[in-house]
Design an enzyme around this catalytic site. Structure first.
Site, PDB file in Angstrom:
ATOM      1  N   TYR A   1       0.826  -1.211   0.000  1.00  0.00           N
ATOM      2  CA  TYR A   1       0.000   0.000   0.000  1.00  0.00           C
ATOM      3  C   TYR A   1       0.859   1.258   0.000  1.00  0.00           C
ATOM      4  O   TYR A   1       0.613   2.198  -0.756  1.00  0.00           O
ATOM      5  CB  TYR A   1      -0.916   0.004   1.231  1.00  0.00           C
ATOM      6  CG  TYR A   1      -1.940   1.125   1.201  1.00  0.00           C
ATOM      7  CD1 TYR A   1      -3.211   0.898   0.673  1.00  0.00           C
ATOM      8  CD2 TYR A   1      -1.625   2.390   1.670  1.00  0.00           C
ATOM      9  CE1 TYR A   1      -4.139   1.919   0.620  1.00  0.00           C
ATOM     10  CE2 TYR A   1      -2.552   3.417   1.618  1.00  0.00           C
ATOM     11  CZ  TYR A   1      -3.810   3.180   1.097  1.00  0.00           C
ATOM     12  OH  TYR A   1      -4.727   4.195   1.045  1.00  0.00           O
TER      13      TYR A   1
ATOM     14  N   PHE B   1      -7.241  20.077 -24.103  1.00  0.00           N
ATOM     15  CA  PHE B   1      -7.798  18.734 -24.262  1.00  0.00           C
ATOM     16  C   PHE B   1      -9.181  18.686 -23.612  1.00  0.00           C
ATOM     17  O   PHE B   1      -9.433  19.370 -22.635  1.00  0.00           O
ATOM     18  CB  PHE B   1      -6.862  17.713 -23.609  1.00  0.00           C
ATOM     19  CG  PHE B   1      -7.200  16.313 -23.997  1.00  0.00           C
ATOM     20  CD1 PHE B   1      -6.828  15.821 -25.238  1.00  0.00           C
ATOM     21  CD2 PHE B   1      -7.922  15.493 -23.149  1.00  0.00           C
ATOM     22  CE1 PHE B   1      -7.162  14.526 -25.613  1.00  0.00           C
ATOM     23  CE2 PHE B   1      -8.262  14.200 -23.521  1.00  0.00           C
ATOM     24  CZ  PHE B   1      -7.877  13.713 -24.748  1.00  0.00           C
ATOM     25  N   ASP B   2     -10.076  17.860 -24.170  1.00  0.00           N
ATOM     26  CA  ASP B   2     -11.481  17.928 -23.727  1.00  0.00           C
ATOM     27  C   ASP B   2     -11.684  17.626 -22.235  1.00  0.00           C
ATOM     28  O   ASP B   2     -12.523  18.254 -21.601  1.00  0.00           O
ATOM     29  CB  ASP B   2     -12.409  17.079 -24.619  1.00  0.00           C
ATOM     30  CG  ASP B   2     -11.985  15.624 -24.730  1.00  0.00           C
ATOM     31  OD1 ASP B   2     -11.098  15.185 -23.971  1.00  0.00           O
ATOM     32  OD2 ASP B   2     -12.564  14.922 -25.578  1.00  0.00           O
TER      33      ASP B   2
ATOM     34  N   ASP C   1       0.826  19.752 -20.645  1.00  0.00           N
ATOM     35  CA  ASP C   1      -0.009  18.554 -20.732  1.00  0.00           C
ATOM     36  C   ASP C   1       0.721  17.632 -21.712  1.00  0.00           C
ATOM     37  O   ASP C   1       0.747  17.882 -22.907  1.00  0.00           O
ATOM     38  CB  ASP C   1      -1.401  18.956 -21.235  1.00  0.00           C
ATOM     39  CG  ASP C   1      -2.385  17.795 -21.213  1.00  0.00           C
ATOM     40  OD1 ASP C   1      -1.958  16.647 -20.990  1.00  0.00           O
ATOM     41  OD2 ASP C   1      -3.587  18.044 -21.441  1.00  0.00           O
TER      42      ASP C   1
ATOM     43  N   ALA D   1       0.885  14.209 -22.675  1.00  0.00           N
ATOM     44  CA  ALA D   1       0.521  12.845 -23.072  1.00  0.00           C
ATOM     45  C   ALA D   1       1.424  12.304 -24.182  1.00  0.00           C
ATOM     46  O   ALA D   1       1.746  11.125 -24.210  1.00  0.00           O
ATOM     47  CB  ALA D   1      -0.931  12.803 -23.527  1.00  0.00           C
TER      48      ALA D   1
ATOM     49  N   LYS E   1      -0.861   7.172 -23.539  1.00  0.00           N
ATOM     50  CA  LYS E   1      -0.329   7.467 -24.882  1.00  0.00           C
ATOM     51  C   LYS E   1       1.167   7.136 -24.903  1.00  0.00           C
ATOM     52  O   LYS E   1       1.533   5.982 -25.009  1.00  0.00           O
ATOM     53  CB  LYS E   1      -0.595   8.940 -25.245  1.00  0.00           C
ATOM     54  CG  LYS E   1      -2.027   9.246 -25.626  1.00  0.00           C
ATOM     55  CD  LYS E   1      -2.965   9.314 -24.473  1.00  0.00           C
ATOM     56  CE  LYS E   1      -4.320   9.859 -24.828  1.00  0.00           C
ATOM     57  NZ  LYS E   1      -4.871  10.682 -23.749  1.00  0.00           N
TER      58      LYS E   1
ATOM     59  N   HIS F   1     -19.675  14.349 -27.040  1.00  0.00           N
ATOM     60  CA  HIS F   1     -19.373  13.367 -28.093  1.00  0.00           C
ATOM     61  C   HIS F   1     -19.331  11.932 -27.569  1.00  0.00           C
ATOM     62  O   HIS F   1     -19.540  10.992 -28.315  1.00  0.00           O
ATOM     63  CB  HIS F   1     -18.066  13.711 -28.811  1.00  0.00           C
ATOM     64  CG  HIS F   1     -16.937  14.112 -27.911  1.00  0.00           C
ATOM     65  ND1 HIS F   1     -16.994  15.236 -27.104  1.00  0.00           N
ATOM     66  CD2 HIS F   1     -15.731  13.546 -27.667  1.00  0.00           C
ATOM     67  CE1 HIS F   1     -15.863  15.331 -26.431  1.00  0.00           C
ATOM     68  NE2 HIS F   1     -15.077  14.325 -26.746  1.00  0.00           N
TER      69      HIS F   1
HETATM   70  C1  LIG Z   1      -5.754  11.494 -23.165  1.00  0.00           C
HETATM   71  C2  LIG Z   1      -5.408  12.849 -22.744  1.00  0.00           C
HETATM   72  C3  LIG Z   1      -5.840  13.371 -21.514  1.00  0.00           C
HETATM   73  C4  LIG Z   1      -6.747  12.577 -20.597  1.00  0.00           C
HETATM   74  O1  LIG Z   1      -6.142  11.412 -20.202  1.00  0.00           O
HETATM   75  P1  LIG Z   1      -6.912  10.043 -19.870  1.00  0.00           P
HETATM   76  O2  LIG Z   1      -5.801   9.104 -19.553  1.00  0.00           O
HETATM   77  O3  LIG Z   1      -7.708   9.657 -21.066  1.00  0.00           O
HETATM   78  O4  LIG Z   1      -7.778  10.307 -18.696  1.00  0.00           O
HETATM   79  C5  LIG Z   1      -5.467  14.653 -21.180  1.00  0.00           C
HETATM   80  N1  LIG Z   1      -4.707  15.402 -21.996  1.00  0.00           N
HETATM   81  C6  LIG Z   1      -4.269  14.938 -23.189  1.00  0.00           C
HETATM   82  C7  LIG Z   1      -3.442  15.808 -24.067  1.00  0.00           C
HETATM   83  C8  LIG Z   1      -4.603  13.666 -23.604  1.00  0.00           C
HETATM   84  O5  LIG Z   1      -4.209  13.209 -24.796  1.00  0.00           O
END
Ligand SMILES: *Cc1c(COP(=O)(O)O)cnc(C)c1O
Length: 461
Positions: A72, A124-125, A216, A218, A259, A453
């Site tokens: 843990y 990002f959404d 951000d 990813a 990603k 969406h």
């Molecule tokens: C996918 C993504 C997110 C959200 O991440 P999740 O792992 O799907 O929750 C945030 N910002 C960017 C740029 C992303 O590609």
């Protein structure tokens, strides 16, 4: 390297996929209310809905999973992950999360303030949803070339327009801007990269006005590869030297490790500011899990620790970016209008130029998503009128987005170029018959407009 143009891996395990008939697909599409998110994955032949969590893991990642420490608190797997993250990000403080949006949530809780602006290239959404819930105004300041799908000239179409950022500071005052978020690569307009020069310039302007900068990240390695191959002065630098420099310009980074983490789940909140880190730890404990696992299992952290290293391999990145370009080139040969240059993780087809007779309020890109599934069992995703459409907060009138595309995501290390040929052939055929398609009507949307969406329902016109 002569003769060395094929994949830098061989296949050890295979996952069967199902071939289906057009009649079957038409039925499933109807049952899904013409929303690709509601199709059953087993009824998809080539799945290009997203590149998120769909990577194939390597032998070394699977081996590392067996060593997962599921304690843990203070598990060994956390420290392995922390070491790998420090190496790639050049930042010290690492909070794992169960996926990227949890890191978004923590970041938005710490940095967003009601009534203030969150500046970005294109948010990002899931961050936009979090910001919306918290009452901040997310604004997209990508350069104008980033919104022009017909021109492939600019090498860094994910850059932030510094003049627009400066103008907002001048007009509203720097204290009305709570955070700047640079998304690398910029998913919303084609997986387009952000240059080091732009990251640096945005950061300098923000610093001058005491506005915190978040990256951000990813798709951090894909962005670094574009910097290496397109930006002067970086050709001889290693991918990690480039990622560390990118992050040297921000205070905090969030990452969806689904990603460029080359894993199926997980996320990160990484910072160099101790006060911010302590806040993030507390939010993680409430919403995610204890600090040293944050919603991930020990084995998942082990796989991510290895994945972050593998993704920085330049031979992998060369294969990756060229495979996406291969699909783009096959589509261009058939006249299919795509966003150029092709970006890091997929090919984006311009819905307006593909179906010029379908107006934006009749969802041309969504129609194309359905057509592609009908034709070949290939699942892509709409990034246009539905995903990016919004509403005027006062009148409720619809606001239609600048970009209208269908994204064909290419999963990492998953499909061969033969699969991509299927997509190119099918889209070529649809393009030849494009006049026979009509638009669609949105008949259902959920309560959070920026996330509609995922749950929307459509009818064919
Ligand atoms: C996918 C993504 C997110 C959200 O991440 P999740 O792992 O799907 O929750 C945030 N910002 C960017 C740029 C992303 O590609």
């Amino acid at each position: 390297m002569k003769y060395m143009s094929a994949e830098p891996f061989r296949i050890k395990v295979v996952e069967p996929i199902k071939k289906t008939t057009k009649e079957e697909r038409l039925g499933w599409l109807r049952e899904a209310n013409y929303n690709a998110f509601k199709l059953r994955a087993e009824n998809v032949y080539v799945d290009c809905l997203t590149d998120s969590g769909t990577s194939a893991m390597s032998t070394n990642q699977w081996a590392a999973m067996m060593t997962g420490d599921e304690s843990y608190a203070g598990c060994k797997s956390f420290y392995n992950l922390e070491e790998s993250v420090r190496d790639v990000f050049g930042m010290e403080m690492v909070q794992p999360t169960h996926q990227g949006r949890a890191a978004d949530y923590i970041m938005a809780s710490i940095y967003c303030e009601p009534g203030k602006y969150a500046v970005g290239n294109m948010h990002f959404d899931t961050f936009r949803g979090n910001a919306e819930v918290m009452g901040a105004y997310p604004v997209d300041y990508v350069i104008k070339e980033g919104l022009d799908t017909s021109s492939g000239e600019h090498p860094f179409k994910g850059n932030i327009d510094i003049d627009k950022f400066q103008k907002l500071i001048d007009e509203k005052g720097a204290d009305q801007i709570c955070v700047v978020i640079i998304t690398v690569t910029c998913n919303n307009n084609g997986g387009q990269p952000v240059s080091m020069a732009n990251i640096k310039a945005v950061s300098e302007l923000a610093k001058k006005h005491k506005i915190p900068v978040v990256i951000d990240s990813a798709r951090l390695a894909e962005n670094a590869y574009f910097i290496k191959t397109r930006e002067e002065g970086y050709e001889d630098k290693s991918i990690k030297e480039i990622t560390r420099e990118m992050f040297s310009y921000c205070e905090t980074a969030t990452m969806s490790s689904k990603k460029d983490g080359l894993v199926n789940i997980g996320g990160l909140f990484v910072t160099r500011n101790e006060d911010i880190f302590l806040k993030a730890n507390q939010l993680a404990i409430v919403h995610e899990g204890f600090i040293t696992y944050g919603g991930m299992s020990g084995r998942d952290m082990e796989a991510l620790a290895v994945g972050l290293q593998e993704v920085c391999d330049v031979q992998y990145l060369e294969y990756r970016v060229n495979q996406v370009k291969y699909l783009g080139d096959r589509l261009k040969e058939q006249g299919v209008p795509i966003v150029e240059p092709t970006g890091g993780h997929g090919v984006y087809v311009d819905g307006r130029r593909f179906f010029p007779h379908i107006p934006q309020h009749e969802f041309p890109s969504q129609r194309l998503v359905c057509a592609l599934y009908e034709e070949a069992g290939v699942r892509a995703v709409e990034l246009g009128a539905c995903a990016f459409g919004s509403k005027d907060p006062e009148t409720g009138d619809p606001i239609w987005p600048a970009l209208e595309t269908m994204r064909i995501s290419v999963s990492r290390r998953v499909y061969t170029n033969n699969h991509l040929d299927v997509i190119a052939e099918a889209l070529g055929d649809i393009y030849k018959n494009r006049d026979s398609y009509k638009g669609m009507k949105l008949v259902y949307e959920g309560p959070i407009v920026s996330l509609r969406h995922f749950t929307a329902g459509f009818e064919l016109l």
